[in-house]
Motif scaffolding. Sequence first.
Motif, PDB file in Angstrom:
ATOM      1  N   THR A   1       0.832  -1.204   0.000  1.00 10.65           N
ATOM      2  CA  THR A   1       0.000   0.000   0.000  1.00 10.65           C
ATOM      3  C   THR A   1       0.864   1.251   0.000  1.00 10.65           C
ATOM      4  OG1 THR A   1      -1.847  -1.090   1.100  1.00 10.65           O
ATOM      5  CG2 THR A   1      -1.719   1.298   1.303  1.00 10.65           C
ATOM      6  N   GLN A   2       1.885   1.263   0.821  1.00 14.95           N
ATOM      7  CA  GLN A   2       2.756   2.440   0.889  1.00 14.95           C
ATOM      8  C   GLN A   2       3.426   2.708  -0.461  1.00 14.95           C
ATOM      9  OE1 GLN A   2       5.422   2.519   4.357  1.00 14.95           O
ATOM     10  NE2 GLN A   2       4.043   1.069   5.368  1.00 14.95           N
ATOM     11  N   ALA A   3       3.868   1.653  -1.140  1.00 18.08           N
ATOM     12  CA  ALA A   3       4.543   1.830  -2.418  1.00 18.08           C
ATOM     13  C   ALA A   3       3.579   2.333  -3.491  1.00 18.08           C
ATOM     14  CB  ALA A   3       5.171   0.508  -2.861  1.00 18.08           C
ATOM     15  N   VAL A   4       2.350   1.806  -3.488  1.00 19.21           N
ATOM     16  CA  VAL A   4       1.344   2.261  -4.454  1.00 19.21           C
ATOM     17  C   VAL A   4       0.987   3.718  -4.186  1.00 19.21           C
ATOM     18  CG1 VAL A   4      -1.031   1.959  -5.261  1.00 19.21           C
ATOM     19  CG2 VAL A   4       0.423  -0.048  -4.863  1.00 19.21           C
ATOM     20  N   VAL A   5       0.794   4.056  -2.919  1.00 22.39           N
ATOM     21  CA  VAL A   5       0.464   5.437  -2.560  1.00 22.39           C
ATOM     22  C   VAL A   5       1.574   6.383  -2.994  1.00 22.39           C
ATOM     23  CG1 VAL A   5       0.162   7.016  -0.612  1.00 22.39           C
ATOM     24  CG2 VAL A   5      -1.109   4.853  -0.683  1.00 22.39           C
ATOM     25  N   GLU A   6       2.807   5.978  -2.773  1.00 20.01           N
ATOM     26  CA  GLU A   6       3.935   6.821  -3.165  1.00 20.01           C
ATOM     27  C   GLU A   6       3.960   7.030  -4.680  1.00 20.01           C
ATOM     28  OE1 GLU A   6       8.845   6.837  -2.924  1.00 20.01           O
ATOM     29  OE2 GLU A   6       7.687   5.357  -1.787  1.00 20.01           O
ATOM     30  N   ALA A   7       3.702   5.954  -5.437  1.00 21.82           N
ATOM     31  CA  ALA A   7       3.702   6.077  -6.896  1.00 21.82           C
ATOM     32  C   ALA A   7       2.570   6.976  -7.381  1.00 21.82           C
ATOM     33  CB  ALA A   7       3.590   4.695  -7.531  1.00 21.82           C
ATOM     34  N   LEU A   8       1.403   6.837  -6.775  1.00 22.68           N
ATOM     35  CA  LEU A   8       0.258   7.657  -7.176  1.00 22.68           C
ATOM     36  C   LEU A   8       0.454   9.118  -6.798  1.00 22.68           C
ATOM     37  CD1 LEU A   8      -2.721   5.306  -6.230  1.00 22.68           C
ATOM     38  CD2 LEU A   8      -2.132   6.082  -8.526  1.00 22.68           C
ATOM     39  N   ALA A   9       1.084   9.354  -5.668  1.00 21.16           N
ATOM     40  CA  ALA A   9       1.225  10.720  -5.168  1.00 21.16           C
ATOM     41  C   ALA A   9       1.985  11.630  -6.128  1.00 21.16           C
ATOM     42  CB  ALA A   9       1.918  10.707  -3.811  1.00 21.16           C
ATOM     43  N   ALA A  10       2.776  11.042  -7.010  1.00 17.99           N
ATOM     44  CA  ALA A  10       3.527  11.844  -7.975  1.00 17.99           C
ATOM     45  C   ALA A  10       2.610  12.534  -8.972  1.00 17.99           C
ATOM     46  CB  ALA A  10       4.527  10.957  -8.715  1.00 17.99           C
ATOM     47  N   SER A  11       1.407  11.981  -9.179  1.00 16.16           N
ATOM     48  CA  SER A  11       0.485  12.545 -10.178  1.00 16.16           C
ATOM     49  C   SER A  11      -0.920  12.780  -9.656  1.00 16.16           C
ATOM     50  CB  SER A  11       0.409  11.606 -11.393  1.00 16.16           C
ATOM     51  OG  SER A  11       1.673  11.409 -11.982  1.00 16.16           O
ATOM     52  N   VAL A  12      -1.264  12.174  -8.538  1.00 14.38           N
ATOM     53  CA  VAL A  12      -2.623  12.259  -8.018  1.00 14.38           C
ATOM     54  C   VAL A  12      -2.585  12.949  -6.652  1.00 14.38           C
ATOM     55  CG1 VAL A  12      -4.690  10.967  -7.367  1.00 14.38           C
ATOM     56  CG2 VAL A  12      -3.224  10.132  -9.234  1.00 14.38           C
ATOM     57  N   PRO A  13      -3.193  14.122  -6.509  1.00 15.68           N
ATOM     58  CA  PRO A  13      -3.143  14.832  -5.227  1.00 15.68           C
ATOM     59  C   PRO A  13      -4.064  14.190  -4.189  1.00 15.68           C
ATOM     60  CG  PRO A  13      -4.549  16.014  -6.754  1.00 15.68           C
ATOM     61  CD  PRO A  13      -3.937  14.882  -7.536  1.00 15.68           C
ATOM     62  N   ALA A  14      -3.733  14.367  -2.927  1.00 23.15           N
ATOM     63  CA  ALA A  14      -4.666  14.041  -1.851  1.00 23.15           C
ATOM     64  C   ALA A  14      -5.692  15.167  -1.814  1.00 23.15           C
ATOM     65  CB  ALA A  14      -3.935  13.930  -0.522  1.00 23.15           C
ATOM     66  N   LEU A  15      -6.916  14.854  -2.186  1.00 24.14           N
ATOM     67  CA  LEU A  15      -7.929  15.895  -2.415  1.00 24.14           C
ATOM     68  C   LEU A  15      -8.314  16.599  -1.120  1.00 24.14           C
ATOM     69  CD1 LEU A  15     -10.313  14.032  -4.904  1.00 24.14           C
ATOM     70  CD2 LEU A  15      -8.623  15.793  -5.450  1.00 24.14           C
ATOM     71  N   GLN A  16      -8.174  17.914  -1.131  1.00 28.06           N
ATOM     72  CA  GLN A  16      -8.683  18.746  -0.048  1.00 28.06           C
ATOM     73  C   GLN A  16      -9.955  19.469  -0.484  1.00 28.06           C
ATOM     74  OE1 GLN A  16      -7.098  18.498   2.927  1.00 28.06           O
ATOM     75  NE2 GLN A  16      -5.776  17.043   1.838  1.00 28.06           N
ATOM     76  N   ASN A  17     -10.014  19.770  -1.773  1.00 31.82           N
ATOM     77  CA  ASN A  17     -11.177  20.402  -2.374  1.00 31.82           C
ATOM     78  C   ASN A  17     -11.386  19.785  -3.751  1.00 31.82           C
ATOM     79  OD1 ASN A  17     -11.797  22.711  -0.417  1.00 31.82           O
ATOM     80  ND2 ASN A  17      -9.603  23.027  -0.845  1.00 31.82           N
ATOM     81  N   ASP A  18     -12.551  20.032  -4.335  1.00 24.71           N
ATOM     82  CA  ASP A  18     -12.868  19.435  -5.623  1.00 24.71           C
ATOM     83  C   ASP A  18     -11.859  19.843  -6.693  1.00 24.71           C
ATOM     84  OD1 ASP A  18     -15.011  18.002  -4.745  1.00 24.71           O
ATOM     85  OD2 ASP A  18     -16.538  19.394  -5.470  1.00 24.71           O
ATOM     86  N   GLU A  19     -11.461  18.865  -7.482  1.00 28.78           N
ATOM     87  CA  GLU A  19     -10.590  19.082  -8.632  1.00 28.78           C
ATOM     88  C   GLU A  19     -11.121  18.265  -9.801  1.00 28.78           C
ATOM     89  OE1 GLU A  19      -6.414  18.678  -8.083  1.00 28.78           O
ATOM     90  OE2 GLU A  19      -6.455  19.297  -5.964  1.00 28.78           O
ATOM     91  N   ALA A  20     -10.601  18.530 -11.002  1.00 33.27           N
ATOM     92  CA  ALA A  20     -10.977  17.734 -12.175  1.00 33.27           C
ATOM     93  C   ALA A  20     -10.458  16.304 -11.984  1.00 33.27           C
ATOM     94  CB  ALA A  20     -10.390  18.353 -13.430  1.00 33.27           C
ATOM     95  N   LEU A  21     -11.361  15.349 -12.015  1.00 38.11           N
ATOM     96  CA  LEU A  21     -11.008  13.970 -11.693  1.00 38.11           C
ATOM     97  C   LEU A  21     -10.703  13.116 -12.919  1.00 38.11           C
ATOM     98  CD1 LEU A  21     -13.621  13.281  -8.871  1.00 38.11           C
ATOM     99  CD2 LEU A  21     -11.220  13.965  -8.622  1.00 38.11           C
ATOM    100  N   TYR A  22     -11.196  13.528 -14.083  1.00 37.08           N
ATOM    101  CA  TYR A  22     -10.993  12.718 -15.289  1.00 37.08           C
ATOM    102  C   TYR A  22      -9.520  12.393 -15.532  1.00 37.08           C
ATOM    103  CZ  TYR A  22     -10.473  11.710 -20.279  1.00 37.08           C
ATOM    104  OH  TYR A  22     -10.103  11.162 -21.483  1.00 37.08           O
ATOM    105  N   PRO A  23      -8.608  13.394 -15.479  1.00 35.52           N
ATOM    106  CA  PRO A  23      -7.199  13.051 -15.726  1.00 35.52           C
ATOM    107  C   PRO A  23      -6.638  12.060 -14.711  1.00 35.52           C
ATOM    108  CG  PRO A  23      -7.544  15.431 -15.840  1.00 35.52           C
ATOM    109  CD  PRO A  23      -8.782  14.839 -15.244  1.00 35.52           C
ATOM    110  N   LEU A  24      -7.123  12.136 -13.481  1.00 34.45           N
ATOM    111  CA  LEU A  24      -6.631  11.231 -12.445  1.00 34.45           C
ATOM    112  C   LEU A  24      -7.071   9.793 -12.736  1.00 34.45           C
ATOM    113  CD1 LEU A  24      -7.414  13.402  -9.279  1.00 34.45           C
ATOM    114  CD2 LEU A  24      -5.448  13.525 -10.840  1.00 34.45           C
ATOM    115  N   ILE A  25      -8.337   9.641 -13.161  1.00 34.87           N
ATOM    116  CA  ILE A  25      -8.854   8.307 -13.488  1.00 34.87           C
ATOM    117  C   ILE A  25      -8.086   7.721 -14.667  1.00 34.87           C
ATOM    118  CG2 ILE A  25     -10.876   7.033 -14.288  1.00 34.87           C
ATOM    119  CD1 ILE A  25     -12.584   9.156 -12.767  1.00 34.87           C
ATOM    120  N   GLU A  26      -7.837   8.541 -15.688  1.00 33.76           N
ATOM    121  CA  GLU A  26      -7.102   8.062 -16.862  1.00 33.76           C
ATOM    122  C   GLU A  26      -5.682   7.641 -16.480  1.00 33.76           C
ATOM    123  OE1 GLU A  26      -7.934   7.413 -19.892  1.00 33.76           O
ATOM    124  OE2 GLU A  26      -9.986   8.188 -19.920  1.00 33.76           O
ATOM    125  N   HIS A  27      -5.045   8.416 -15.623  1.00 27.20           N
ATOM    126  CA  HIS A  27      -3.686   8.080 -15.201  1.00 27.20           C
ATOM    127  C   HIS A  27      -3.659   6.743 -14.466  1.00 27.20           C
ATOM    128  CE1 HIS A  27       0.372   8.551 -13.648  1.00 27.20           C
ATOM    129  NE2 HIS A  27      -0.092   8.305 -12.443  1.00 27.20           N
TER     130      HIS A  27
END
Length: 506
Positions: free
Chosen positions: A458-484
């Motif tokens: 889990t830690q390794a996956v989270v680290e890899a995702l964190a490079a491109s996927v933010p920890a959401l604090q407020n609404d953002e465009a989600l389509y690019p995140l899903i595609e990534h």
Amino acid sequence: MKVTLGERVRVADLVRVARHGVELAFSDAYVERVGRAEALVKKWVAEERPMYGITTGFGALYKQTIAPDKAAKLQENIVLSHSVSVGDPFSVERVRAILFAILQNIGSGHTGARLETAELIRDMLNRGVTPFVPQNGSVGYLCAEGHIGMTLIGKGRAQFEGEWMDATQALAKAGLAPTVLSFKEGLVLTNGSTSPTGLAALALYDMMGAVQAADVIAMMSAEILKATPRAYDERSMSVRPHREQHATADNLRRMLADSAYAQSNYHYRLQDALSLRGIPQAHGAAKKTLADALVSVENELNGCSDNPIIWPDGDDGEAISNCNCDAGYVGIEMDSAAIAATYVAKMSERRNNRLVNGNLSEMPWFLIANPGLNSGLMIPHYTQAGLLGDMRILSHPSTVDSVPTSGDQEDYVSMGYNACKKAGQVAENLEYILAIELLSAYEAQQFNESGLKTGSVTQAVVEALAASVPALQNDEALYPLIEHIRTMIHTGQLVAIAESKVGKLN
């Protein structure tokens, strides 16, 4: 490293050529087999033997005799008259998969096509010439392949370096020239199960990769939802002798073994919801179905599905009419594979629902710190529901259907092409549904307030995702995140991350 045709190939070999552009070559054995069958066809035509589709008409016109001097024209006419599939074209990789399957069929040494024609198809693959092949309007063979044949004779359209153009122009830009079809070659190109087999191979490869990724994603969801690892106990698995169930449970145990967070929840609940405790059983059942499909698809890929087959017997032999062109093996398996993939997808959607539902997750609604002003991950669940609805429709089996064709000469048809074509869409939908679950499991990590560490996977996956996927604090465009995230699943990156921590997953 190049892929050499001549011995048994795997689905993975087809994917390397069709998707990744690996160079293709022929072995000496391939060349010898093709040449032997080609020589026999020429000999038999000179002897004016009656042979279906060679010295006779095609389909219901099999009683019409074709003179030897018209035999080559018959083959061109077959291609011209069969190029009638319609609609949007297949993607480049799907056409390349069909071309690979055609070469395997010719290389069996039982079709009678010339080596020259096989070399042209090989060179098209190696140099990036892709025929224009509309997707719709086949019952198992003929129509899609007809459009491929058009490119070989310099008619129709083809793509080269990302641009559509006349086929002759595309071939010329690649340093190639069209051919004039010889005896039986129009029939070889259009006949057989080559298009269903090529399509099935790509779809099955993606389904198998997605279901393996589903183990990783399901583990992360179960972990953050405080599911008890007790459900994956080896003792429970031992009383039910399904190998794939055991293997999936082993994957989960290994990935959760170093998770202090998971171990702290061992007795948190007596029993979890089915979408959490049933992961080994559900994923295992799907893996069994996909493994069975792989056997059939690879057997089909390594066989001869032509009609008639050229059977050598010393210096002579026989052209044997048959029904090897039937696409039932791959069709039925891909109908089943679509059901298996949908089975995994429906469980993923239920886990995602538990993650975003504040009444079930013990986390903020829709995994956003300030719900109301923000929708968070509310709407990706809608996307999952829509994708899953499509998968349920696509999981209706094609191969139970039949519409007689060719003046009732073909009074039953397999519809295997339809099963294999829709399997590609099923595979893609599964990847997206899993990507949305992983997005939720990732965003849920910020609400782990226990102070205990999750597992190394889990830690390794989270680290890899964190490079491109933010920890959401407020609404953002989600389509690019899903595609990534979907790309991480599609390319095998997600599974590779997990395996870097726990070794090869089952």
